[in-house]
Design a protein around this motif. Sequence first.
Motif, PDB file in Angstrom:
ATOM      1  N   THR A 598      57.581  58.994   7.438  1.00  0.00           N
ATOM      2  CA  THR A 598      57.940  58.982   8.246  1.00  0.00           C
ATOM      3  C   THR A 598      58.377  57.314   8.483  1.00  0.00           C
ATOM      4  O   THR A 598      56.806  56.611   8.678  1.00  0.00           O
ATOM      5  N   TYR A 599      59.181  56.837   8.430  1.00  0.00           N
ATOM      6  CA  TYR A 599      59.323  54.595   9.182  1.00  0.00           C
ATOM      7  C   TYR A 599      60.610  54.227   9.939  1.00  0.00           C
ATOM      8  O   TYR A 599      61.504  55.136  10.409  1.00  0.00           O
ATOM      9  N   THR A 600      59.664  53.279  10.778  1.00  0.00           N
ATOM     10  CA  THR A 600      60.360  52.860  11.686  1.00  0.00           C
ATOM     11  C   THR A 600      60.582  51.205  11.276  1.00  0.00           C
ATOM     12  O   THR A 600      60.623  50.589  10.730  1.00  0.00           O
ATOM     13  N   GLU A 601      61.694  51.112  11.878  1.00  0.00           N
ATOM     14  CA  GLU A 601      61.864  49.055  11.455  1.00  0.00           C
ATOM     15  C   GLU A 601      60.826  48.127  11.592  1.00  0.00           C
ATOM     16  O   GLU A 601      60.859  47.170  11.359  1.00  0.00           O
ATOM     17  N   ARG A 602      59.949  49.333  12.590  1.00  0.00           N
ATOM     18  CA  ARG A 602      58.961  48.044  12.116  1.00  0.00           C
ATOM     19  C   ARG A 602      57.673  47.370  11.237  1.00  0.00           C
ATOM     20  O   ARG A 602      57.686  46.872  10.657  1.00  0.00           O
ATOM     21  N   ASP A 603      58.343  48.861  10.538  1.00  0.00           N
ATOM     22  CA  ASP A 603      58.160  49.196   8.477  1.00  0.00           C
ATOM     23  C   ASP A 603      58.265  48.864   8.024  1.00  0.00           C
ATOM     24  O   ASP A 603      57.451  48.103   6.896  1.00  0.00           O
ATOM     25  N   GLU A 623      64.921  42.970  13.710  1.00  0.00           N
ATOM     26  CA  GLU A 623      65.651  43.997  13.665  1.00  0.00           C
ATOM     27  C   GLU A 623      66.389  43.885  15.072  1.00  0.00           C
ATOM     28  O   GLU A 623      67.353  44.596  15.124  1.00  0.00           O
ATOM     29  N   THR A 674      66.853  51.735   7.793  1.00  0.00           N
ATOM     30  CA  THR A 674      65.962  50.485   8.682  1.00  0.00           C
ATOM     31  C   THR A 674      64.817  52.211   9.022  1.00  0.00           C
ATOM     32  O   THR A 674      63.772  51.166   9.945  1.00  0.00           O
ATOM     33  N   GLU A 675      64.775  52.666   9.639  1.00  0.00           N
ATOM     34  CA  GLU A 675      64.182  53.852   9.726  1.00  0.00           C
ATOM     35  C   GLU A 675      64.171  55.606   9.534  1.00  0.00           C
ATOM     36  O   GLU A 675      65.049  55.047   8.808  1.00  0.00           O
ATOM     37  N   THR A 677      62.802  60.000   8.465  1.00  0.00           N
ATOM     38  CA  THR A 677      62.037  60.428   6.980  1.00  0.00           C
ATOM     39  C   THR A 677      63.017  60.877   6.357  1.00  0.00           C
ATOM     40  O   THR A 677      63.478  61.487   5.220  1.00  0.00           O
TER      41      THR A 677
END
Length: 869
Positions: A598-603, A623, A674-675, A677
């Motif tokens: 699972t990732y977010t724009e931060r990653d 972002e 960009t985000e 799972t």
Amino acid sequence: MTLSFKDKTVVVTGAGGGLGKAYSLLFASRGANVVVNDFNKDAAQKIVDEIKQGGGNAIVNTSSVTEGEKVIQSAVSAFGTVHILINNAGILRDKSFVAMTDQDWDAVVAVHLKGAFSCTKAAWPIFRKQKFGRIINTASAAGLYGNFGQANYSAAKMGLVSFTKSLAREGIKYNISSVVIAPVAASPMTATIMPPEMLEKMKPEFVAPFVAAVCHPEGPNPSGRVFEVGAGFVAEIRWERSKGRIWKTDPSFTPSAPTLEIAATLPSNPQSSPAVRFDGKTVIITGAGAGLGRAYAIMYGKLGANVVVNDVSDKGANAVVDEVKAAGGKAIAVVCSAEEGEKIVKAACDAFGTVHVLIANAGILRDRSFTSMSEKEWDDVIAVHLRGTYKCAKAVWPVFRKQKYGRIVTTCSGVGIYGNFGQVNYSTAKAAIMGLTKTLGFEGRKYNILANVIAPSAGTAMTMTIWTQDMVDAYKPDFVAPVVGYLTSEDNTETSGQLFEISGGWAAQTRWQRAYGYGFPSNRALTPEDVIAKWDVITNFDDGKATHPTTPSESLEQIVANFENTGSLLDSAIFEDSEDSQLVKDAKKNAPEDSDFTYTERDVTLYNLGVGATSKDLQWTYEGDDNFSALPTFGVIPQFMASAGVSMDWAPNYHPAKLLHGEQYLSIKAPIPTEGTLVNETRLLEVLDKGKAASVTLLVNTKDKASGKLIFENQVTVVLRGAGGFGGKKKGNDRGPATAANKPPNRAPDAVVEEQTSESQAALYRLSGDYNPLHINPDFAAMGGFDKPILHGLCFMGFAGRHVLKTFGEYKDIKVRFAGSVYPGETLITEMWKEGKKVIFTTKVKERGTTVLAAAAVTLVDESGKAKL
Ligand SMILES: CCCCCCC[C@@H](O)CC(=O)SCCNC(=O)CCNC(=O)[C@H](O)C(C)(C)COP(=O)(O)OP(=O)(O)OC[C@H]1O[C@@H](n2cnc3c(N)ncnc32)[C@H](O)[C@@H]1OP(=O)(O)O
């Protein structure tokens, strides 16, 4: 810590092969004296010989486990005492219930239940005297969940669960622990029922270390607890009870009363319509001369049933017959032991033509501390409760099958579920009834026979001696009867094989809850020390991952899944110096147990920065930018933990510091979210023997978790230096673009990009998930033969990938060979040649002139370089 069993004596029953053999060999190898008990003298002798050849101490004993005195005496004669008893001996007599003979039933109950009783009984005074004893009992998934064709075995095995729990309560004062395991292992016994591929993965050597761990004086001491163990998987399993429902206990509490939340203050229970009735139905109730049985009989009488009142007491049975008749039903008395199931069923059929419901309720108590319990007290309780239930169910079964209708309720007890002091016999019998009933639940489905087991608490003649009058009044048998009525009615079309605790107008369902447990790699030896190291995980019910298996096959799911568990780089030495790091802990959350990422724009931003993007490129670092996106090479990130989770420990002379990333192929199948799972499916593609090194290639498909759409395909090759020469295949398969040689054409490059990495490049890049100390820890790097930490291969691939992207536009795949290493701070020069849709490139380190990326190319989305994915 290495566990030693020096000066300890271990008795292993049924030790001639399978699990018993594995226990014997393991304990002996750790210094114990071992009594190898088996009726097969040659098999036992072979194991003793093997132990002696290895310098250990062992003797053969061929006594039957039902003569426990002889088994234990052999240990005392040879070694002076006994410290650990492993009740492992068992036999199978699998048959469908309809075909099962009394001999099949009795033989299995004798070896498993009486055998465990007899050996334990003989060891008990010794354990008490020396204030140390460890008992391992052997249950089975068939016992915990019931299993088709194993009514006898399920009963015996489930009986041992409660046997263990009661012994635990009695032994605590004397440092005597008892633990029960449901092992899954290949053995001569299971060889007859499992395919060879499965047996191969289920070595008894995966069970023995658990047993050694819990038997050691300094190991964990989970007395009275239950564990499922097999193929490297270990998890604790325990009872879990629903909050249940409460009914108002007034006359409206009938089998027609639907459930209510809180009853005492509420109006009377509303009734279902049409009301539950038993007109024309014949109900057999054993032990119906008083207490619960009587309450059931009167209730069924009121509801129009023909009631067969069985009891050993003539007076009691006949009095209840009169009460049933007075209540509006028809009734006969059958005065005999519940063990005479045929007689009861025949009487029912003679009087009423057939039977529709069996309530197996008869029971006796012979409470006694285990120390003082006589064999007769054991036998009598097992006979009335267990054999009585079996005999009645057996006699009624063909009748039910033929008419394709039957309802059974059998009687367990809280004592059978949880164990109790002074009731080893009773709790064993009660739990065994549970095992039997669950199996009947499976076998009966096809014939519309539903079988459930209840654990009632009610004030009866039996409990009168131990309860106050207030309790007796609050827990009338009448407040159990309606639930039994419902379960045995035509209205119940679904519920079968379930356990209910019922008391005083309250009922709840009780089921197994299994910790998610731990899967040890199935490709390397397991040790008792490994088990102890993961004890917290094995026994953790509170991580939100506990499961609720209800059948042996559901229980097996995780065990079979562990076949594929070849260990994790994260669990091997590669990350050991980062063991306590929160980063690594967080990373472990993503893989490999579940391969979700699972990732977010931060990653995404962090990755882009890690491969050289700067705040000049807002589309990669902000972002809020309209074109905010992941660099194409981000595609290697979601899969990283899944591929790094594959252990390399099996490779000869493998050392984690000698592992280098050799090649990477990434194919981008869809625009990169960009985000989100994603979920990874990892598979081993190839292992090659390159002489000095081994090369290992994995394939990882990464999909969108919600839609299942494929987003990335990665092929990852690692080079294990020093691990070659094992005689394996040298040349790999042609894997198309993933193995293409990609030679630059013989002309000056079409474009060149030069860029310096920063001194902290690896320190920044590792935050995207590759915490390999090779890139940050000078000592670890030295072990790998480097003067200082080197940059991640995927990091400098990311740099080069960005160079190509900026120059030629978007691409749908990229392949590189890591031909040399890069030190953080060095300058990269990427030279590019456009050849149609392909851009071939190489990357060099400016300071040393070394080529670090070779045989590298991308395939553009479109030759113009303008199109997007
Ligand atoms: C599953 C896990 C998931 C991923 C985990 C990744 C964890 C990361 O943290 C690890 C990293 O990032 S390490 C850093 C990046 N990688 C590097 O720095 C390695 C650079 N490469 C080298 O040093 C050499 O090429 C070297 C040492 C690799 C080979 O050099 P030589 O021994 O000199 O090889 P050579 O004599 O030229 O060739 C012998 C045979 O090996 C094949 N080969 C060469 N380089 C290869 C490479 N990079 N990848 C794969 N195979 C390679 C050759 O083809 C040759 O095979 P054959 O004899 O059949 O022709």
